[in-house]
Design a protein around this motif. Sequence first.
Motif, PDB file in Angstrom:
ATOM      1  N   HIS A   6       0.855  -1.178   0.000  1.00 15.31           N
ATOM      2  CA  HIS A   6       0.000   0.000   0.000  1.00 15.31           C
ATOM      3  C   HIS A   6       0.894   1.233   0.000  1.00 15.31           C
ATOM      4  CE1 HIS A   6      -3.104   2.875   1.379  1.00 15.31           C
ATOM      5  NE2 HIS A   6      -3.950   2.013   0.853  1.00 15.31           N
ATOM      6  N   PRO A   7       0.503   2.304  -0.679  1.00 20.94           N
ATOM      7  CA  PRO A   7       1.382   3.478  -0.773  1.00 20.94           C
ATOM      8  C   PRO A   7       1.471   4.308   0.502  1.00 20.94           C
ATOM      9  CG  PRO A   7      -0.693   3.934  -1.867  1.00 20.94           C
ATOM     10  CD  PRO A   7      -0.710   2.476  -1.506  1.00 20.94           C
ATOM     11  N   LEU A   8       0.576   4.069   1.461  1.00 18.95           N
ATOM     12  CA  LEU A   8       0.582   4.827   2.710  1.00 18.95           C
ATOM     13  C   LEU A   8       0.977   3.931   3.869  1.00 18.95           C
ATOM     14  CD1 LEU A   8      -2.800   6.754   2.310  1.00 18.95           C
ATOM     15  CD2 LEU A   8      -0.508   7.613   1.784  1.00 18.95           C
ATOM     16  N   ILE A   9       1.597   4.535   4.884  1.00 24.30           N
ATOM     17  CA  ILE A   9       1.910   3.818   6.115  1.00 24.30           C
ATOM     18  C   ILE A   9       1.561   4.732   7.279  1.00 24.30           C
ATOM     19  CG2 ILE A   9       4.335   4.574   6.067  1.00 24.30           C
ATOM     20  CD1 ILE A   9       5.040   1.858   7.377  1.00 24.30           C
ATOM     21  N   ILE A  10       0.912   4.191   8.315  1.00 24.53           N
ATOM     22  CA  ILE A  10       0.519   4.999   9.463  1.00 24.53           C
ATOM     23  C   ILE A  10       1.664   5.044  10.475  1.00 24.53           C
ATOM     24  CG2 ILE A  10      -1.934   4.525   9.144  1.00 24.53           C
ATOM     25  CD1 ILE A  10      -1.753   2.470  11.388  1.00 24.53           C
ATOM     26  N   PRO A  11       1.685   6.050  11.355  1.00 20.86           N
ATOM     27  CA  PRO A  11       2.809   6.205  12.285  1.00 20.86           C
ATOM     28  C   PRO A  11       3.115   4.967  13.120  1.00 20.86           C
ATOM     29  CG  PRO A  11       1.515   8.214  12.256  1.00 20.86           C
ATOM     30  CD  PRO A  11       0.762   7.213  11.430  1.00 20.86           C
ATOM     31  N   SER A  12       2.089   4.336  13.678  1.00 18.41           N
ATOM     32  CA  SER A  12       2.346   3.177  14.538  1.00 18.41           C
ATOM     33  C   SER A  12       3.004   2.037  13.777  1.00 18.41           C
ATOM     34  CB  SER A  12       1.036   2.691  15.178  1.00 18.41           C
ATOM     35  OG  SER A  12       0.087   2.338  14.179  1.00 18.41           O
ATOM     36  N   ALA A  13       2.639   1.857  12.516  1.00 20.23           N
ATOM     37  CA  ALA A  13       3.251   0.806  11.700  1.00 20.23           C
ATOM     38  C   ALA A  13       4.686   1.175  11.350  1.00 20.23           C
ATOM     39  CB  ALA A  13       2.430   0.571  10.437  1.00 20.23           C
ATOM     40  N   LEU A  14       4.921   2.449  11.043  1.00 18.57           N
ATOM     41  CA  LEU A  14       6.274   2.878  10.716  1.00 18.57           C
ATOM     42  C   LEU A  14       7.197   2.714  11.911  1.00 18.57           C
ATOM     43  CD1 LEU A  14       8.385   4.180   8.892  1.00 18.57           C
ATOM     44  CD2 LEU A  14       7.458   6.427   9.517  1.00 18.57           C
ATOM     45  N   ALA A  15       6.687   2.981  13.102  1.00 18.09           N
ATOM     46  CA  ALA A  15       7.512   2.891  14.309  1.00 18.09           C
ATOM     47  C   ALA A  15       8.092   1.498  14.499  1.00 18.09           C
ATOM     48  CB  ALA A  15       6.692   3.292  15.535  1.00 18.09           C
ATOM     49  N   THR A  16       7.420   0.480  14.003  1.00 19.51           N
ATOM     50  CA  THR A  16       7.893  -0.904  14.192  1.00 19.51           C
ATOM     51  C   THR A  16       8.968  -1.294  13.178  1.00 19.51           C
ATOM     52  OG1 THR A  16       6.208  -1.897  12.735  1.00 19.51           O
ATOM     53  CG2 THR A  16       5.600  -1.536  15.049  1.00 19.51           C
ATOM     54  N   VAL A  17       9.132  -0.516  12.127  1.00 22.01           N
ATOM     55  CA  VAL A  17      10.112  -0.869  11.085  1.00 22.01           C
ATOM     56  C   VAL A  17      11.101   0.270  10.845  1.00 22.01           C
ATOM     57  CG1 VAL A  17       8.564  -2.500   9.931  1.00 22.01           C
ATOM     58  CG2 VAL A  17       8.544  -0.091   9.240  1.00 22.01           C
TER      59      VAL A  17
END
Length: 276
Positions: A6-17
């Motif tokens: 998906h072209p978007l990523i939410i902050p909580s998901a980004l924080a894990t990677v």
Amino acid sequence: MTRPTHPLIIPSALATVLDSVTLLDTRWELGVPTRRPAYDAGHLPGAAWVEFEGVLADAPGAGGRHPMPQRDVFAAAMRAAGVDNDRPVVVYDDGNSLAASRCWWLLKYFGKEDVQVLDGGFAAWAAAGLPVSTDEVPPADGDFYPTDPGAALLDADGAADFAVTKLLLDARPADRFAGRNETVDPIPGHIPEAVSSPSLANVTESGAFLPPDDLAMRFTALGIRTDSEVGVYCGSGVQATHLALALEASGIRPRTSIYIGSWSHWITDPERPVEV
């Protein structure tokens, strides 16, 4: 990190990677020479600064206010920001993703597919209470190399043809499309037969994109389907890439072509028709 779907990523998901992606800060504001001071005051940990003017757009001129950047200049800036061919990239700006979408689209145009935009940008990250850094990020030595364009680019003639034979969307606010309240370009109006589809209507007041189903409803109401061919333009090729991002995020994902010179280029030729 697996290849994003998906072209978007939410902050909580980004924080894990966070440690497995390359972060690009592209904050920008029309009429402001640089937003670098905002980056220096606080950015996502490890994020590299990318200047909009000169990197994400060439100097204004015959090609419009924000023409395509020079290929080698863009590629060198991406490498200096740490972009590698085999490492995912996440791009963000203040919050509404206008500048981030321009960088997202350019990376995809030059062949990099594993790139996402932080939904809601820096504002959403900070609002979630996630860490912010003021540490200086030194220039890196990425190995990104641009390949043949992976996205379609329209010129003025191509945009005019799309308006008549396919679908050409105008991503500017509706009043500017109608020729009212034009405060940026010297001639008001729009390309004949184009359809108004304001890009910023696809985000909430906070700047986050609407849910995919809501986006899909907006675009299917315009007759857009997965097999559609859609052309997009705006004032100078920024809101156009934002609309392209929304089309991708909706899940419909039509074949989308950008008229990067957009209205600011269209009006450089007095023989091109103008509709209000």
